[in-house]
Design a protein around this motif. Sequence first.
Motif, PDB file in Angstrom:
ATOM      1  N   PHE A 199       0.791  -1.227   0.000  1.00 41.87           N
ATOM      2  CA  PHE A 199       0.000   0.000   0.000  1.00 41.87           C
ATOM      3  C   PHE A 199       0.831   1.288   0.000  1.00 41.87           C
ATOM      4  N   TYR A 200       2.085   1.189   0.454  1.00 35.54           N
ATOM      5  CA  TYR A 200       2.867   2.431   0.596  1.00 35.54           C
ATOM      6  C   TYR A 200       4.249   2.373  -0.038  1.00 35.54           C
ATOM      7  N   GLU A 201       4.585   1.242  -0.646  1.00 35.83           N
ATOM      8  CA  GLU A 201       5.931   1.059  -1.191  1.00 35.83           C
ATOM      9  C   GLU A 201       7.004   1.333  -0.146  1.00 35.83           C
ATOM     10  N   LEU A 202       6.762   0.846   1.053  1.00 33.83           N
ATOM     11  CA  LEU A 202       7.727   1.036   2.133  1.00 33.83           C
ATOM     12  C   LEU A 202       8.357  -0.301   2.508  1.00 33.83           C
ATOM     13  N   GLU A 203       9.659  -0.281   2.790  1.00 31.98           N
ATOM     14  CA  GLU A 203      10.346  -1.472   3.275  1.00 31.98           C
ATOM     15  C   GLU A 203      10.619  -1.285   4.773  1.00 31.98           C
ATOM     16  N   VAL A 204      10.734  -2.422   5.465  1.00 29.54           N
ATOM     17  CA  VAL A 204      10.976  -2.362   6.904  1.00 29.54           C
ATOM     18  C   VAL A 204      12.456  -2.592   7.198  1.00 29.54           C
ATOM     19  N   ALA A 205      13.021  -1.764   8.032  1.00 27.37           N
ATOM     20  CA  ALA A 205      14.382  -1.970   8.531  1.00 27.37           C
ATOM     21  C   ALA A 205      14.268  -2.387   9.991  1.00 27.37           C
ATOM     22  N   VAL A 206      14.711  -3.592  10.290  1.00 28.20           N
ATOM     23  CA  VAL A 206      14.594  -4.081  11.669  1.00 28.20           C
ATOM     24  C   VAL A 206      15.833  -3.663  12.443  1.00 28.20           C
ATOM     25  N   ILE A 207      15.651  -2.714  13.333  1.00 27.27           N
ATOM     26  CA  ILE A 207      16.777  -2.188  14.099  1.00 27.27           C
ATOM     27  C   ILE A 207      16.897  -2.983  15.394  1.00 27.27           C
ATOM     28  N   PRO A 208      18.061  -3.535  15.657  1.00 25.90           N
ATOM     29  CA  PRO A 208      18.208  -4.304  16.900  1.00 25.90           C
ATOM     30  C   PRO A 208      18.062  -3.398  18.120  1.00 25.90           C
ATOM     31  N   SER A 209      17.728  -4.007  19.248  1.00 25.22           N
ATOM     32  CA  SER A 209      17.569  -3.183  20.448  1.00 25.22           C
ATOM     33  C   SER A 209      18.935  -2.836  21.021  1.00 25.22           C
ATOM     34  N   ASN A 210      18.977  -1.772  21.773  1.00 21.43           N
ATOM     35  CA  ASN A 210      20.241  -1.311  22.340  1.00 21.43           C
ATOM     36  C   ASN A 210      20.805  -2.336  23.315  1.00 21.43           C
ATOM     37  N   LYS A 211      19.924  -2.859  24.139  1.00 19.03           N
ATOM     38  CA  LYS A 211      20.341  -3.930  25.043  1.00 19.03           C
ATOM     39  C   LYS A 211      19.479  -5.147  24.745  1.00 19.03           C
TER      40      LYS A 211
ATOM     41  N   PRO B 293      13.994  -6.169  33.119  1.00 16.55           N
ATOM     42  CA  PRO B 293      13.292  -7.447  33.267  1.00 16.55           C
ATOM     43  C   PRO B 293      11.795  -7.228  33.090  1.00 16.55           C
ATOM     44  N   GLY B 294      11.065  -8.290  32.754  1.00 13.93           N
ATOM     45  CA  GLY B 294       9.619  -8.168  32.585  1.00 13.93           C
ATOM     46  C   GLY B 294       9.028  -9.473  32.095  1.00 13.93           C
TER      47      GLY B 294
ATOM     48  N   ASN C  59      16.852  -8.025  24.800  1.00 12.37           N
ATOM     49  CA  ASN C  59      15.557  -8.076  25.458  1.00 12.37           C
ATOM     50  C   ASN C  59      15.492  -9.318  26.344  1.00 12.37           C
ATOM     51  N   VAL C  60      15.259  -9.126  27.637  1.00  8.28           N
ATOM     52  CA  VAL C  60      15.212 -10.284  28.535  1.00  8.28           C
ATOM     53  C   VAL C  60      13.793 -10.552  29.039  1.00  8.28           C
ATOM     54  N   ARG C  61      12.809  -9.914  28.404  1.00  4.50           N
ATOM     55  CA  ARG C  61      11.426 -10.133  28.818  1.00  4.50           C
ATOM     56  C   ARG C  61      11.040 -11.583  28.562  1.00  4.50           C
ATOM     57  N   GLU C  62      10.274 -12.148  29.471  1.00  6.59           N
ATOM     58  CA  GLU C  62       9.817 -13.513  29.270  1.00  6.59           C
ATOM     59  C   GLU C  62       8.366 -13.488  28.792  1.00  6.59           C
ATOM     60  N   ASP C  63       8.133 -13.984  27.577  1.00  5.87           N
ATOM     61  CA  ASP C  63       6.773 -14.059  27.045  1.00  5.87           C
ATOM     62  C   ASP C  63       6.239 -15.469  27.275  1.00  5.87           C
ATOM     63  N   HIS C  64       5.254 -15.580  28.149  1.00  9.91           N
ATOM     64  CA  HIS C  64       4.722 -16.901  28.490  1.00  9.91           C
ATOM     65  C   HIS C  64       3.675 -17.332  27.486  1.00  9.91           C
ATOM     66  N   GLY C  65       3.461 -18.635  27.421  1.00 17.39           N
ATOM     67  CA  GLY C  65       2.449 -19.158  26.509  1.00 17.39           C
ATOM     68  C   GLY C  65       1.052 -18.719  26.943  1.00 17.39           C
ATOM     69  N   THR C  66       0.160 -18.549  25.956  1.00 19.03           N
ATOM     70  CA  THR C  66      -1.222 -18.164  26.246  1.00 19.03           C
ATOM     71  C   THR C  66      -1.904 -19.215  27.110  1.00 19.03           C
ATOM     72  N   ARG C  67      -2.704 -18.735  28.075  1.00 13.14           N
ATOM     73  CA  ARG C  67      -3.476 -19.687  28.890  1.00 13.14           C
ATOM     74  C   ARG C  67      -4.920 -19.647  28.441  1.00 13.14           C
ATOM     75  N   LEU C  68      -5.412 -20.827  28.080  1.00  6.40           N
ATOM     76  CA  LEU C  68      -6.740 -20.949  27.488  1.00  6.40           C
ATOM     77  C   LEU C  68      -7.733 -21.580  28.469  1.00  6.40           C
ATOM     78  N   TYR C  69      -8.913 -20.977  28.568  1.00  5.97           N
ATOM     79  CA  TYR C  69      -9.942 -21.481  29.480  1.00  5.97           C
ATOM     80  C   TYR C  69     -11.248 -21.722  28.726  1.00  5.97           C
ATOM     81  N   ALA C  70     -12.083 -22.577  29.290  1.00  5.99           N
ATOM     82  CA  ALA C  70     -13.333 -22.911  28.625  1.00  5.99           C
ATOM     83  C   ALA C  70     -14.278 -21.712  28.609  1.00  5.99           C
ATOM     84  N   THR C  71     -14.453 -21.071  29.744  1.00  3.43           N
ATOM     85  CA  THR C  71     -15.417 -19.966  29.805  1.00  3.43           C
ATOM     86  C   THR C  71     -14.735 -18.676  30.233  1.00  3.43           C
ATOM     87  N   ARG C  72     -15.428 -17.611  29.955  1.00  3.31           N
ATOM     88  CA  ARG C  72     -14.951 -16.291  30.325  1.00  3.31           C
ATOM     89  C   ARG C  72     -14.787 -16.176  31.841  1.00  3.31           C
TER      90      ARG C  72
END
Length: 765
Positions: free
Chosen positions: A382-394, A537-538, A396-409
């Motif tokens: 849509f915009y003829e734009l390319e992405v440049a992936v810039i690494p982070s300065n430090k 951390p996070g 990333n030590v964040r821990e992304d946990h797996g999604t927890r799925l439940y039967a009901t709300r």
Amino acid sequence: MAESVRRLLGKPGAVDLRPYTKLLSAIEDREADLRELDDSELTEAAIELGNAELPYERDDLVSLCAVGREAARRALDERPFDVQLLGVMSLLDGHVAEMATGEGKTLAGALAAAGFALRGRRVHLVSVNDYLAKRDAEWMRPLYDLLGVTVGWINEDSTPAERREAYTCDVTYAAVTELGFDVLRDRMVTDVDDRVVPPPSIAIVDEADSVLVDEARVPLVLAGAAESQVGDVEMADIVRHLRPRLHYTVDAEGRNVQLTDDGIDAVEKALGGVDLYSEDDTSILPQVNLALHAHALLQRDVHYVVRDGEVRLINESRGRIALLQRWPDGLQAAVEAKEKVEVSETGEVLDSITVQSLILRYPKRAGMTGTAMAVAEQLREFYELEVAVIPSNKPNVREDHGTRLYATREEKEDALVAKVAEIHETGRPILIGTQDVAESELLAGRLTEAGLECVVLNAKNDADEASIIAEAGTHGAVTVSTQMAGRGTDIRLGGSDMADRDRVVEAGGLFVVGYGRYPSSRLDGQLRGRAGRQGDPGDSLFFVSMDDDLIVNNAPESTGYTTSADGEITDEGWLAMVDHAQRVAEGQLLEVHRNTWRYNQLIDVQRDVVLEHREMVLTGDQGDRHVAADRAERHAELVEELDEERVARAARLITLFHLDRGWTDHNAFLAELREGIYLRYLGRRDPLDEFNREAVPVFKGFLDGARRRAAESFDELEVVDGELDVSTVGVKRPSMTWTYMVHDQPFSSALETFVGRLKGSPSRS
Ligand code: ADP
Ligand code: MG
């Protein structure tokens, strides 16, 4: 070379960063010398870079980065990191720089803007909202000053004079909406000097994915005052008593509602035995549909709030209330009737522009955001734009946990509240992301019941959004926020209290909780990115239930799972289903985007023809020449009686009026055509082809028609007290105009969804 830089050099599908990283050591080599310069010498060094044309050659690019770095160090007390300079270089090349939250995109964007400005380009730094436009411009001002670049900003309440002033600056910060509204208003002026926006040159879009993808299909609308439309209160009461499923059905996306046969009978009876489909009175059915739409599809506190006796829209993508936003007339009136509030001023749409068309006006575009790779294809398409992936300065030590799925709300909420309580015990700050205002409040209620105090960040207190989110990282804080509320504001651990920081880091940093996965993984990523900034951390953790809209709407038959005692579903297959449902939702949004794009392309082509013509009338003598040719005698008479200048001015005003009036009417025609085609060709032909088939011939006579009407008006023009008063021949401008963003375009989005589905399913040919 820093290790962090080496890490991500070859991200597939992204811009190759090597040409930039190669320059980093040369930039650093210049540092000691530049420190020797006094401020005015540094400014001189910057200004000297303006002696050549874009693009920057190697040596000049090194100079720009080195001078920029030194200037930032002095002006802001922040020495740009290598990775920020990679961002600057990517932006100068017209790419979208993907830089995580907290990496310092504001500074990178400012240095790139200064780079363009020094080479004589005018830069618009496009923000997501007024708050950020002003904040960033003021924050970066000392840096711009030192680089010899002028900067200004625009807010919703800026006057025309303030806007014009801001636009004369080298760099102008403004929310995308304000830029769009200015462009729309400029298209209606009758005097060249009334225009505020200079010709577009360079756009650097902050939070590029939000603006370019999420809001791309949202039309910005300029409306003019007209007779007020009053919602039908009786109709609102009638539909209020209809029963879902029995009397009407709502489609899976909640975008379209239809009366059933029983519903038709019930409404006809309630109205005293009318025939809704009668050929004689075609005015009733649209009223019923509007009332039904307002009743069944628009939920209070999800789609709008009622505040100070007024219906106000909620900007769905950000959960914020937007000023001056309203639905198309009939619907606004219907919602007002439903809520029994007073009728507000109404009007007609004079013109509109999509965010996408707005940004495409700029010959050169660039952007920055934390989440770009996920939409790389769309940015290219849509915009003829390319992405440049810039690494982070430090790293990333964040821990992304797996999604927890439940039967009901219910079970999901129990688990979520328990988890929040557990984390809260440790003192870690917690940020919970929800989808909308109603969800936030429900959840806040549950947390409070469980004895967990929390702050709710949503559309109802958006003025304080930034300051609240800034404190969301303090010890023991629990914050509930709608999707991306407070974007662009940093969540620093410990908040403004530096002493608190150590305590929070010790405890494990910010814990981000998702109350459901968003309709795209990119939006999940934005929420996650709130934690773990600059190597902090996070953690992040999402909760999903089989009742969630995302699952209900996008997953095939979803029964037959087994759960543990607390309702959790741990089977891998079912967890994969969650990702699948999200991909289906993403695909649908992309189709919607594509279709809006297709419709708007045709409209844009027609609009450009009108605008080009209008420009010749506004800035030249086109209007006068046409009238002089078509009504030679009358024209000569009037010139004789008055003078050429006054006659030319009248001819210009009359011609502009008929062009604008014609365009407004044509717009309304196109809107109706879209809606009509949807109903007529349901499932039989490609609605887009039909749209083109009808819209193209109608437009053929547009310019001739406007010219003819201008000549007719000119005929009737009379001299009163030695003046030509064009208002006597019906040339009237709207008494006032206002602007809004159609976030939930009710009718066309139903159409888009429909088109999307039609195109998306090869089996239906
Ligand atoms: P982003 O927009 O990428 O999320 P911001 O531009 O809001 O990040 O910056 C995040 C924080 O990092 C700000 O508080 C800013 O002052 C700080 N910052 C940015 N660049 C630097 C730097 N080079 N050195 C120190 N602090 C910086
Ligand atoms: Mg930012």
